[in-house]
Design an enzyme around this catalytic site. Structure first.
Site: not given
Ligand code: NAD
Ligand code: UD1
Length: 330
Positions: A37, A83-84, A125, A150, A154
């Site tokens: 960001s 997080g990525l 997610s 990924y 999660k």
């Protein structure tokens, strides 16, 4: 005014949560290392809210720095968005994903416990659900059997949080399973702005609209769906942000762990999304069909009835409004 820390608060979802928190009388404190960001987000948030934003440039794996922030500012609750998030990148760099996503969560939990802060909302997610299930997906559906690092981060973090509440009754944990967040605040001043090459549908459509990508690849045209293309549950990011505030406000983060789906309960196909974008922005998108993307499912949408019933939350913006707001950033 209660302070709510947002890890990853300069990112796409965290920055929209900051607006929603202000709107509802909370003071967001942003913690971000700006790996995905830009610091200009803070300025733009100040323009939107007409408030001074407190932010810390911190990698939340840095426990020493993190705990010093908890010492300095009283914290009511934490929204953990840091997080990525790229599936493709996680396949290339799994260790970085485990280190950053799981490492940062463990560091955060330790610093929270040491600071006597036990209210946490975690950005999870739809990817944690096992794919071979009847739709709509409910919170009670089976999770696991995930095919990429990924998604595994999660899933693992969810298991860590479930074990944590069993071991220590002081925690209030909410797991928010996001379906497909899209669009941006109506000002157009903040938006999804990943630093690398985008993978998700809307950021790719935007790149084509802005002529930064020559053509949109539509991954697969022979799924068993309404028009052969993939179907997803797209939720306006402001509705999702309001969902976070609803978790804080409406059941006052009572102790224990609860899981909520955030989606609209409606599925839209890739072609429907393209058509809606074209209709509401006036920009035509050139696309071509290519082979299916590895790991994609034909269709995914949720039941958000639990959030609707327990949190007094419901989505307000449909696909049309999402596209109207996207037009502001083009
Ligand atoms: P984003 O990349 O825009 O925001 C994440 C922010 O976290 C970035 O600003 C980044 O700089 C920061 N960050 C990363 N690692 C950090 C660290 N160690 N310390 C401090 N800051 C760190 O992503 P987003 O779309 O806003 O997603 C937020 C969360 O929601 C992520 O955990 C993501 O996995 C999850 N999520 C996103 C989506 C989606 O479609 N956007 C869907 C489901 C879940
Ligand atoms: C993807 C990730 C998921 C992650 C989510 C949010 C995969 C397999 N899944 O979900 O783990 O939680 O993003 O970051 O990567 N599409 C195209 N062309 C494109 C891009 C997408 O046709 O250039 C299609 C996809 O095939 C899919 C739909 O658009 O049918 C939505 O894709 P996307 O935005 O990437 O979201 P998900 O696949 O749901």
């Amino acid at each position: 005014m209660k302070n709510v820390f947002i890890t990853g608060g300069a990112g796409y979802i965290g920055s929209h949560c900051a607006i929603s928190l202000f709107k509802n009388g909370y003071n967001p404190i942003i913690l971000d290392n700006f790996s995905n960001s830009r610091s200009s987000v803070i300025k733009n948030l100040e323009i939107i809210t007409d408030k001074k934003i407190t932010f810390y440039d911190v990698d939340i794996r840095d426990k020493k720095k993190l705990i010093s922030i908890f010492k300095k500012i009283s914290c009511y609750a934490v929204i953990h968005c840091a997080g990525l998030k790229s599936v493709a990148e996680s396949i290339r760099r799994p260790i970085d994903y485990f280190d950053n996503n799981i490492g940062s969560t463990l560091s955060l939990l330790e610093c929270m416990r040491k600071s006597n802060v036990f209210k946490l909302i975690f950005s999870s997610s739809a990817t944690v659900y096992d794919n071979n299930q009847l739709l709509p997906l409910k919170e009670t559906n089976k999770t696991g059997n995930i095919k990429n690092p990924y998604g595994n981060t999660k899933y693992i973090i969810e298991r860590i949080l479930m074990d944590l509440v069993k071991s220590d009754y002081r925690w209030s944990i909410r797991i928010a399973r996001y379906f497909n967040p899209i669009s941006n605040h109506s000002s157009g001043l903040i938006k999804e702005n990943p630093k690398g090459i985008p993978n998700n549908l809307i950021p790719c459509i935007i790149k084509v609209a802005q002529k930064k990508l020559p053509i949109l690849k539509v991954f697969g045209k022979n799924y068993k769906t309404k028009d052969g293309t993939g179907v997803r549950d797209y939720i306006h990011v402001m509705d999702l942000a309001d969902g976070h505030v609803a978790m804080i406000k409406n059941n006052r983060l009572k102790k224990g762990l609860k899981i909520y789906n955030f989606g609209t309960g409606k599925g839209s196909s890739v072609l429907e999304v393209i058509r809606s974008f074209e209709k509401h922005t006036g920009i035509l998108i050139s696309f071509k069909f290519t082979k299916r993307r590895t790991g994609d499912v034909a269709e995914s949408f949720c039941s958000a009835n639990k959030a609707i019933k327990e949190l007094n939350w419901k989505y307000r913006y449909d696909l049309k409004q999402a596209m109207i707001d996207i037009k502001k950033i083009l």
